[in-house]
Write an enzyme that holds these catalytic residues in place. Structure first.
Site, PDB file in Angstrom:
ATOM      1  N   THR A  41      36.133  43.359  37.729  1.00  0.00           N
ATOM      2  CA  THR A  41      35.302  42.286  37.182  1.00  0.00           C
ATOM      3  C   THR A  41      35.237  41.173  38.212  1.00  0.00           C
ATOM      4  O   THR A  41      36.113  41.064  39.084  1.00  0.00           O
ATOM      5  CB  THR A  41      35.887  41.735  35.865  1.00  0.00           C
ATOM      6  OG1 THR A  41      35.168  40.546  35.492  1.00  0.00           O
ATOM      7  CG2 THR A  41      37.348  41.379  36.017  1.00  0.00           C
ATOM      8  N   TYR A  71      44.078  37.807  31.661  1.00  0.00           N
ATOM      9  CA  TYR A  71      43.071  38.792  32.061  1.00  0.00           C
ATOM     10  C   TYR A  71      42.721  38.643  33.541  1.00  0.00           C
ATOM     11  O   TYR A  71      42.716  39.610  34.302  1.00  0.00           O
ATOM     12  CB  TYR A  71      41.831  38.621  31.190  1.00  0.00           C
ATOM     13  CG  TYR A  71      40.703  39.563  31.508  1.00  0.00           C
ATOM     14  CD1 TYR A  71      40.814  40.923  31.248  1.00  0.00           C
ATOM     15  CD2 TYR A  71      39.511  39.098  32.067  1.00  0.00           C
ATOM     16  CE1 TYR A  71      39.771  41.795  31.534  1.00  0.00           C
ATOM     17  CE2 TYR A  71      38.460  39.954  32.348  1.00  0.00           C
ATOM     18  CZ  TYR A  71      38.598  41.302  32.087  1.00  0.00           C
ATOM     19  OH  TYR A  71      37.571  42.160  32.370  1.00  0.00           O
TER      20      TYR A  71
END
Length: 301
Positions: free
Chosen positions: A178, A191
């Site tokens: 990501t 995260y």
């Protein structure tokens, strides 16, 4: 002269369109030949992106090994793929139960993966776990769980399969990471930390295995659209960050990411960003002008 110009312009546009079409067809055919008959392993194949990757690679004639936590969902995916496939050009997918967050079981699952065909040509590390919340509200136990799912799980699978690739001097490892592996976002510390760790590990791995003809690619989308943001009054989503990271409604569509993964494998791209110019600019500014990125009243709002 005016009539000549009027005629030439459409011809030029038609010629450019033809060149673009031919180029896309060549790329499509190259992508198809690059993965045909190849053993492709997809982790978390039952997720939205996993299903699309399975569909794309299956249609191109790959020998799929689909991994997921639930046998019922894997079976449903298997049935869906073979129901629309041409058996003369596709292979029946093999299924392996794999919970990427259960590190103790990953090695056994990796052995089962290798037993399917005796080798792995392409490993697509797709599994991921998301979390949002203030740092002080996220327990250390949950921090570790996120790190197991997003970092230790993928590297454990990779380490188990890597010796096979090195001994054969061929293979391709793809990580669906990501943009948060490059750029931290408020209220996603656990995260982002796991994704930063993943980015660092596979960047190092790429350099280490290049001499063995093993490729390593990282695909970095913004938010994948299957992930739904929950809007709450007064939180950070009402700030500049909501505008900063959005693409379309809630991110990139899984189909778009899956097709990019296929192109990444066929062209052996090292790193890909699937984002609009704003997040890409943010990564550039964060890297080269951190004092601007973190300045008071700047990007942090």
């Amino acid at each position: 002269m005016g009539i000549l110009t009027f005629l030439i312009l459409p011809l030029i546009l038609f010629g450019i369109s033809g060149i673009v079409y031919i180029y896309k067809e060549i790329v499509r055919l190259m992508s198809k030949s690059a993965v045909r008959n190849k053993v492709v392993v997809i982790t978390d194949a039952i997720s939205g992106l996993g299903k699309e990757c399975s569909r794309v690679f299956h249609a191109e004639g790959s020998r799929l090994v689909l991994c997921g936590r639930t046998w019922e969902k894997l079976s449903d995916l298997h049935d869906a793929l073979i129901s629309v496939a041409d058996p003369s050009v596709t292979f029946t997918p093999k299924l392996v139960l794999l919970d990427i967050s259960d590190i103790s079981s990953v090695c056994n699952a990796a052995k089962e993966i290798l037993d399917c065909y005796g080798c792995v040509d392409v490993l697509i590390n797709n599994a991921s776990m998301k979390i949002k919340g203030p740092v002080q509200s996220v327990t250390l136990e949950l921090d570790k769980k996120i790190m197991d799912a997003n970092y230790f799980g993928p590297i454990t699978v990779t380490k188990a399969i890597l010796p096979n690739m090195i001994s054969r001097r061929t293979g391709h490892i793809v990580v669906v990471n990501t943009i948060q592996g490059k750029l931290g976002v408020p209220f996603r510390a656990a995260y982002a930390a796991s994704k930063h760790a993943t980015q660092g590990f596979f960047d190092c791995l790429r350099a280490e295995v290049a001499e063995f003809e093993v490729a390593v690619s990282i695909v970095n989308p913004t938010f994948i659209r299957s992930y739904r943001l929950q809007s709450k009054p007064g939180n950070w989503e009402a700030s500049i960050w909501k505008f900063f990271f959005r693409k379309l409604a809630y991110g990139v569509h899984p189909v778009e990411v899956a097709e990019e993964v296929l192109r990444t494998v066929s062209r052996k791209k090292q790193e890909v960003f699937i984002a609009n110019p704003i997040p890409k600019t943010a990564v550039f500014v964060r890297t080269f002008f951190p004092e601007v990125f973190f300045c008071s009243g700047g990007f942090w709002g």
